[in-house]
Design an enzyme around this catalytic site. Structure first.
Site, PDB file in Angstrom:
ATOM      1  CG  ASP A 117      37.748  55.032  49.583  1.00  0.00           C
ATOM      2  OD1 ASP A 117      38.433  54.265  48.877  1.00  0.00           O
ATOM      3  OD2 ASP A 117      36.548  55.270  49.352  1.00  0.00           O
TER       4      ASP A 117
ATOM      5  CE  LYS B  56      44.541  40.588  45.228  1.00  0.00           C
ATOM      6  NZ  LYS B  56      45.311  41.579  45.982  1.00  0.00           N
TER       7      LYS B  56
ATOM      8  CE1 TYR C 131      41.364  39.184  45.950  1.00  0.00           C
ATOM      9  CE2 TYR C 131      41.463  36.815  45.611  1.00  0.00           C
ATOM     10  CZ  TYR C 131      41.905  37.955  46.266  1.00  0.00           C
ATOM     11  OH  TYR C 131      42.895  37.855  47.216  1.00  0.00           O
TER      12      TYR C 131
ATOM     13  NE  ARG D 262      37.287  46.044  58.153  1.00  0.00           N
ATOM     14  CZ  ARG D 262      37.373  44.808  58.640  1.00  0.00           C
ATOM     15  NH1 ARG D 262      36.692  44.474  59.718  1.00  0.00           N
ATOM     16  NH2 ARG D 262      38.128  43.899  58.047  1.00  0.00           N
TER      17      ARG D 262
END
Ligand code: NAD
Ligand code: AKB
Length: 321
Positions: A57, A151, A147, A40
């Site tokens: 990306d 991790k 998530y 972004r």
């Protein structure tokens, strides 16, 4: 490795941590030596104007490789990720970015003789079976979120590259990060930042976790110091590599609201727990960071009163501007 480290790539540089860490790295190692990248547009002009910026990306390995070649990168701070709350809404995206993106970074680093890679882990590696007060350095890692799962895998994958390929990969298990510059990007600990914006702008906040929810947190200056200290630490002193617990401060949502109220007496905080409560309840209240203290001298500098006072000052200045 100290300041002679020269050509740095930051992935996910437009995020909450990246936007401030990139500027700190540019100050320390030279503006021309730190390339920011993200999918972004930079959230502030200074990030774009103070050094090179590339759209990248991390799931596109050739694009990553081209940037590493173009700038002769020797160090990567890999911050591109999908956080816990967004990850629960879109687990496939979280797997794709967090696992495939990391694999690309490690493979490109291995093939291009990158000297050092920083990959943040998170308190999200812990789960309901982990002791909560404190979470030990070595303990049960059975997270319940996608998530957290990515991790844990990231920590193990990084450690594998250290052992198997001699690649120098380092990482800390960050707690929830509190900062005034760039809003957080879809985590469970986001309430600890939102509360400041709402307190200043509307004097009311509806918090999405219960008042008695205690989580480990850290103020952004400590977050940046932790990354730079670990990356500059002597490799021979490290017994851990990718999974250091780092404590900052721990407080309940109610204690945070009460501290803010000392500065804004008519501030009112209400509590309406949503799906993120369950995630928060699966994480520890405090962490044991003795390994980080012993192996690379970690010590946080902010406590709850100093963090809240500074946060309110920074945010008021930003919102007025
Ligand atoms: P963030 O969500 O604010 O920023 C992540 C950035 O990654 C965003 O700018 C996003 O645009 C970018 N991104 C997403 N998909 C991408 C892709 N495919 N390619 C390239 N960029 C992509 O996250 P953050 O808070 O800055 O977190 C940075 C790192 O620190 C992450 O690894 C996160 O897990 C870890 N961490 C953060 C916290 C915290 O409280 N902020 C706590 C623990 C660990
Ligand atoms: C999140 O809440 O997902 C992050 C984190 C603790 O990793 N802030």
């Amino acid at each position: 490795m100290t300041r002679e480290m020269k050509r740095i790539l930051v992935t996910g540089a437009c995020g909450q941590i990246g936007s401030e860490l990139t500027l700190a790295l540019r100050e320390r190692y030279g503006h021309e030596n730190v390339v920011a990248s993200d999918i972004r547009t930079p959230p502030c002009a200074i990030l774009q104007d103070s050094g090179s910026f590339e759209f990248l990306d991390v799931t596109r390995r050739e694009a990553l490789e081209a940037i590493v070649r173009k700038y002769r990168i020797d160090t990567i701070y890999h911050l591109a990720a999908i956080l816990s709350a967004t990850g629960e809404k879109n687990p496939h995206l979280a797997w794709g970015v967090n696992i495939n993106g990391l694999y690309n970074v490690l493979e490109v680093a291995r093939e291009h003789d990158i000297a050092r890679v920083f990959v943040p882990s998170s308190i999200a590696v812990f789960g309901p079976e982990t002791p909560r007060d404190p979470a030990p350095q070595e303990t049960v890692l059975r997270p319940t979120t996608m998530y957290g799962l990515t991790k844990v895998t990231g920590e193990l994958l990084g450690a594998y590259y250290v052992r198997r390929f001699g690649l120098d990969v380092r990482g800390v298990r960050y707690p929830g990060i509190i900062s005034a510059e760039t809003p957080p990007g879809g985590g469970t600990t986001d309430y600890a930042v939102e509360i400041f914006y709402e307190a200043i702008q509307h004097k009311r906040y509806t918090c999405f976790v219960r008042e008695d929810t205690v989580l480990p947190m850290m103020y952004m200056p400590d977050c940046i110091r932790a990354a730079i200290m670990l990356m500059e630490a002597d490799f021979s002193r490290l017994r851990h590599h990718t999974d250091f617990n780092v404590a900052g401060l721990s407080f309940s949502a109610g204690e945070l609201a009460a501290e803010i109220k000392k500065h804004i007496p008519d501030f009112v905080c209400e509590y309406a727990p949503d799906f993120r409560q369950q995630i928060a309840d699966s994480w520890p209240r405090t962490v044991d960071d003795r390994a980080a203290r012993e192996e690379w001298g970690w010590a946080p500098q902010y406590d709850l009163p100093t963090m809240v006072a500074d946060m309110l000052e920074q945010l008021r200045r930003k919102l007025q501007a």
